[in-house]
Design an enzyme around this catalytic site. Structure first.
Site, short mmCIF file in Angstrom:
data_model
loop_
_atom_site.label_atom_id
_atom_site.label_comp_id
_atom_site.label_asym_id
_atom_site.label_seq_id
_atom_site.Cartn_x
_atom_site.Cartn_y
_atom_site.Cartn_z
N PRO A 174 -0.38 -11.31 -8.96
CA PRO A 174 0.15 -11.44 -7.49
C PRO A 174 1.56 -11.39 -7.38
O PRO A 174 2.14 -11.52 -8.35
CB PRO A 174 -0.34 -12.92 -7.15
CG PRO A 174 -0.41 -13.62 -8.45
CD PRO A 174 -0.70 -12.71 -9.44
N SER A 227 7.03 -1.76 -2.96
CA SER A 227 8.17 -1.21 -2.50
C SER A 227 8.27 0.35 -3.20
O SER A 227 7.91 0.40 -4.38
CB SER A 227 9.43 -1.86 -2.57
OG SER A 227 9.62 -2.14 -3.87
N GLU A 248 0.83 2.40 -3.55
CA GLU A 248 0.91 2.35 -2.17
C GLU A 248 2.32 1.59 -1.66
O GLU A 248 2.25 0.39 -1.97
CB GLU A 248 -0.23 1.46 -1.58
CG GLU A 248 -1.76 2.29 -1.77
CD GLU A 248 -2.90 0.99 -1.53
OE1 GLU A 248 -3.06 0.50 -0.51
OE2 GLU A 248 -3.46 1.13 -2.53
N CYS A 282 3.17 -2.72 6.15
CA CYS A 282 3.76 -1.20 5.63
C CYS A 282 3.39 -0.23 6.73
O CYS A 282 4.02 0.55 6.71
CB CYS A 282 3.12 -1.00 4.40
SG CYS A 282 1.23 -0.93 4.71
P1 NAP Z 1 8.06 -5.43 -4.44
O1 NAP Z 1 9.02 -5.99 -4.74
O2 NAP Z 1 7.86 -3.75 -4.67
O3 NAP Z 1 6.72 -6.12 -5.25
C1 NAP Z 1 5.51 -5.84 -5.46
C2 NAP Z 1 4.93 -6.43 -6.65
O4 NAP Z 1 5.35 -5.58 -7.69
C3 NAP Z 1 5.15 -7.83 -6.91
O5 NAP Z 1 4.00 -8.29 -7.67
C4 NAP Z 1 6.50 -7.84 -8.07
O6 NAP Z 1 6.35 -8.86 -8.88
C5 NAP Z 1 6.06 -6.50 -8.79
N1 NAP Z 1 6.87 -5.78 -9.70
C6 NAP Z 1 8.35 -5.72 -9.30
N2 NAP Z 1 8.78 -4.94 -10.48
C7 NAP Z 1 7.98 -4.48 -11.30
C8 NAP Z 1 8.07 -3.78 -12.32
N3 NAP Z 1 8.95 -3.33 -12.93
N4 NAP Z 1 6.83 -3.47 -12.94
C9 NAP Z 1 5.56 -4.01 -12.54
N5 NAP Z 1 5.44 -4.85 -11.57
C10 NAP Z 1 6.75 -5.02 -10.77
O7 NAP Z 1 7.36 -5.47 -3.26
P2 NAP Z 1 7.03 -6.58 -2.01
O8 NAP Z 1 8.42 -7.04 -1.45
O9 NAP Z 1 6.14 -7.52 -2.56
O10 NAP Z 1 6.13 -5.85 -0.64
C11 NAP Z 1 6.87 -5.28 0.10
C12 NAP Z 1 6.68 -3.86 0.05
O11 NAP Z 1 5.51 -3.34 0.11
C13 NAP Z 1 7.06 -2.91 1.20
O12 NAP Z 1 8.04 -2.00 1.06
C14 NAP Z 1 5.93 -2.51 2.03
O13 NAP Z 1 5.82 -1.39 2.63
C15 NAP Z 1 4.91 -2.31 0.80
N6 NAP Z 1 3.51 -2.44 1.08
C16 NAP Z 1 2.82 -0.99 1.19
C17 NAP Z 1 1.56 -1.44 1.54
C18 NAP Z 1 0.59 -0.05 1.67
O14 NAP Z 1 -0.46 0.04 1.69
N7 NAP Z 1 1.33 1.29 1.56
C19 NAP Z 1 1.00 -2.45 1.91
C20 NAP Z 1 1.65 -3.51 1.67
C21 NAP Z 1 2.96 -3.64 1.48
P3 NAP Z 1 7.66 -9.92 -8.27
O15 NAP Z 1 7.02 -10.41 -7.29
O16 NAP Z 1 7.25 -11.11 -9.52
O17 NAP Z 1 8.68 -9.53 -8.39
#
Ligand code: NAP
Length: 478
Positions: A174, A227, A248, A282
């Protein structure tokens, strides 16, 4: 305060380092839980458990595996109140929306359980006499699921349900912002008799634990919802082993308002789709293109509707329309984007400031921006907040061109009663989804998939299931 443990190989355990991190309630800004700060050693343990369990899990009949999904749906429904409470608390989601997410998650497990007797291989015509060519669909193996903070429970199911149904095992991480609901679920499912190692939950930093999971040669599929930046990091980390990725990512959904639309319906749909979960979705409406001849009328109605949006305590009864942003950095990001748009000539019609009237929390007021132009950052990049920038366009062709002029390609929508415009929008918008005369929200039997930087692959329905299966073709002569 709750203290959570990881769930690895059927056992609850602290991080190998014994370290923990704090989980905040964004509305109260108070620490509500401690979660394990897992790292590379936790990743290795969980992946080993998932690898060891995969062969015997895949050997079970699909209908038997589906039985576990049904039990998960039942246990979620039986614990709806506690799960919704946990979800609303860890991310300031208004309680009614948290309840919707819990219900949708139970539905999701039931939906994929229903695929057990449905997905099939193929018999292919051979060029040779006395030869059969059979195409099997087999599990891809160990899945790593990486979740965002905005729909932590639903997105967890989006990865767990198709994994387990197809005979894959999974290690799920998560977001560090929102591990609580996932770990409550781990406690609930620990009693349903699932074989050890089939489903593992770990928590910790993305760049440490997440990176270790993604880089492992033991992994068959990495599925991330998050992201664009994390998607890019995951592609490069998975490149070494050519691991399949399903990504996604972010969106920048355009909305096209045609002069002939049902204006009241359009205004309601656009506002609903912008303010749901405080704009942190998103597929939300992120930019609006309005045909010039109805621009003033539309803006008048939109101004009233955005001014009526309420915000406050996610547990208030009656519930406000929205609550706090997830954290301070999101609030600052939104504030900076609006400031830049103003400097570039956008006019603040509603909001445009922090919701400082709230005692605590990271509030940004529901905001409407007029006079926006295509070159502004607020029109080009994801805001992920309750801010609606509007652009006046000369005609429908310009609206289509500007909608497609974007790095993202997740969702889009059009409001019109003209069948030609509807069909042109569906055929010419270059997005994974187009909603006609309704707000932005996908169905579990559809296929949620982004074009361009919004992702690779997708989730839901038959095509989402196929992400977890790989083909194996057998040529049999007799
Ligand atoms: P995020 O910062 O990219 O984090 C998502 C997940 O990735 C978190 O569990 C994060 O862990 C993990 N993570 C970060 N760096 C990583 C790495 N180098 N290797 C593996 N895992 C890594 O995104 P968010 O801020 O949680 O979510 C918002 C974004 O998600 C928005 O851009 C939104 O548009 C997008 N989103 C897209 C959809 C879709 O269906 N297309 C749905 C929902 C959200 P940590 O939390 O520990 O950093």
């Amino acid at each position: 305060m709750k203290v959570y443990q990881q769930y690895i190989n059927g056992e609850f355990r602290d991080a190998e380092s014994k370290e923990q991190f704090e989980v905040l309630n964004p509305f109260t800004e108070k620490v509500i839980a401690m979660a394990p700060k897992g790292g590379a050693r936790d990743a290795a343990l969980a992946l080993e458990a998932a690898s060891s369990a995969q062969k015997s899990w895949a050997a079970k009949s699909c209908i038997e595996r589906a039985g576990y999904l049904k039990k998960m749906a039942e246990i979620i429904r039986a614990n709806r109140d506690m799960l919704a409470q946990t979800l609303a608390e860890e991310q300031a989601k208004i309680l009614p929306l948290a309840q919707v997410e819990i219900d949708a998650t139970a539905e999701y497990f039931d939906y994929y359980a229903g695929w057990a007797r449905k997905y099939e291989g193929e018999v292919i015509q051979s060029d040779n006499p006395k030869e059969n060519i059979l195409l099997y669909r087999q599990p891809i193996g160990v899945v790593v699921g990486v979740c965002p903070w905005n729909f932590p429970f639903f997105v967890m199911a989006r990865k767990v349900a198709p994994s387990l149904l197809t005979g894959c095992t999974i290690v799920l991480k998560p977001s560090s912002e929102t591990p609580n609901t996932t770990f409550e679920f781990a406690k609930l499912i620990s009693s349903i008799g699932l074989p050890k190692g089939v489903l593992n939950f770990v928590s910790g930093g993305g760049s440490t634990l997440g990176d270790a999971l993604v880089r492992s040669p033991q992994v068959g599929l990495v599925t991330l919802t998050g992201s664009v930046e994390t998607g890019q990091r995951i592609i490069s980390a998975s490149a070494e082993n050519i691991t399949k990725t399903s990504l996604e990512l972010g969106g920048k959904a355009p909305v096209i308002i045609c002069a002939d639309c049902d204006m009241d319906m359009a205004v309601k749909a656009v506002v609903d789709s912008r303010i749901i979960f405080s704009g942190q979705v998103c597929n939300c409406a992120e930019r609006v293109y309005v045909e010039a001849e109805v621009y003033d009328e539309f803006m008048g109605k939109l101004t009233k509707a955005m001014s009526d949006v309420t915000y406050g305590d996610p547990f208030a009864d009656p519930a406000p329309c929205m609550s706090s942003q997830i954290n301070k950095s999101q609030l600052i990001k939104i504030e900076e984007m609006v400031a830049k748009a103003k400097a570039q000539g956008a006019e603040v019609v509603v909001g445009g400031a922090r919701g400082d009237d709230q005692p605590t929390g990271f509030f940004y007021k529901p905001t409407l921006l007029a006079n926006c132009t295509q070159d502004m950052e607020i029109i080009r990049n994801e805001i992920f907040g309750p801010v609606l920038p509007v652009v006046k366009v000369a005609n429908f062709d310009e609206a289509l061109d500007l909608s497609n002029d974007c790095e993202f390609g997740l969702t889009s929508s059009v409001f019109t009663t003209n069948i030609t415009k509807m069909m042109r929008a569906i055929n010419e918008l270059k997005f994974g989804e187009t909603y006609v005369n309704r707000s932005h929200f996908e169905a579990i039997q559809g296929f949620h998939a982004g074009w361009r930087k919004s992702g690779i692959g997708g989730a839901d329905g038959k095509h989402g299931l196929f992400e977890y299966l790989q083909t194996h073709v057998a040529y049999i002569q007799y």
